[in-house]
Design an enzyme around this catalytic site. Structure first.
Site, short mmCIF file in Angstrom:
data_model
loop_
_atom_site.label_atom_id
_atom_site.label_comp_id
_atom_site.label_asym_id
_atom_site.label_seq_id
_atom_site.Cartn_x
_atom_site.Cartn_y
_atom_site.Cartn_z
N ASP A 1 37.08 -27.55 13.50
CA ASP A 1 37.34 -26.39 12.72
C ASP A 1 37.24 -25.20 13.78
O ASP A 1 36.58 -25.24 14.58
CB ASP A 1 36.60 -26.12 11.71
N ASP B 1 36.67 -21.37 12.77
CA ASP B 1 35.58 -20.44 12.26
C ASP B 1 34.29 -21.07 11.81
O ASP B 1 34.50 -22.06 10.79
CB ASP B 1 36.15 -19.47 11.15
#
Length: 181
Positions: free
Chosen positions: A11, A13
């Site tokens: 991922d 963020d």
């Protein structure tokens, strides 16, 4: 390469990029001024690459679809990630509602696996939200949850490993027995 084509899906963020924290959860940076890569992220990605993993970012960016962030800003953020660390692919979903690519659906992982001929059963998904862990599990990957202490949403159910940082996630992945590559 003789072994499986393994990947670590990341991922963006909360894993590679420092998110904005408010109201008990994280939010993606919406400007280039807010965009900051975690200091140890480039070295962690490099270690995973050196161990033979493909590295693929899979990121929901609904602020683009909602008109809060321009696509050009997100594209520049992706370019900065590519310059900072050895990534094989970056997949972005800009949709604001559920679709096949928006996590927790596994669409971005499945697309990258087709394109790069990856073995999902030998791969990992690393994320800081339940949707990351659900997407990884749905794709058949082992999952690593980075617990950043969010209070506005429940933690994921049964990730393979819970850690406190991307460095801990990379260390755990690299400590596991791997098939010869």
């Amino acid at each position: 390469m003789f072994g499986p084509r393994r990947a670590v899906f990341l991922d963006r963020d909360g894993v590679l990029v420092v998110p904005q924290f408010r109201e008990g959860r994280s939010f993606a940076p919406t400007t280039l001024a807010e965009f900051a890569i975690y200091p140890d992220a480039p070295s962690c990605v490099a270690r995973l690459k050196e161990a033979g993993f493909f590295t693929v970012v899979v990121s929901n960016q609904p602020d683009v679809g909602a008109g809060r962030t321009a696509r050009e800003i997100v594209d520049e953020m992706s370019l900065r990630l590519r310059h900072a660390m050895p990534l094989d692919a970056i997949k972005i979903c800009c949709h604001t509602s559920q679709c096949a690519c928006r996590k927790p659906q596994p669409g971005m992982l499945l697309e990258a696996a087709r394109e790069l001929k990856l073995d999902l059963k030998e791969s990992f998904m690393v994320g800081d939200r339940g949707s990351d862990i659900e997407a990884g599990a749905a794709a058949g990957c082992r999952t690593v949850f980075i617990d950043l202490g969010y209070t506005a949403e429940p933690p994921p159910e049964r990730p393979n490993k819970i850690v406190g940082s991307f460095r801990e996630a990379a260390d755990w992945i690299l400590s596991l027995p791997q098939e010869d590559s």
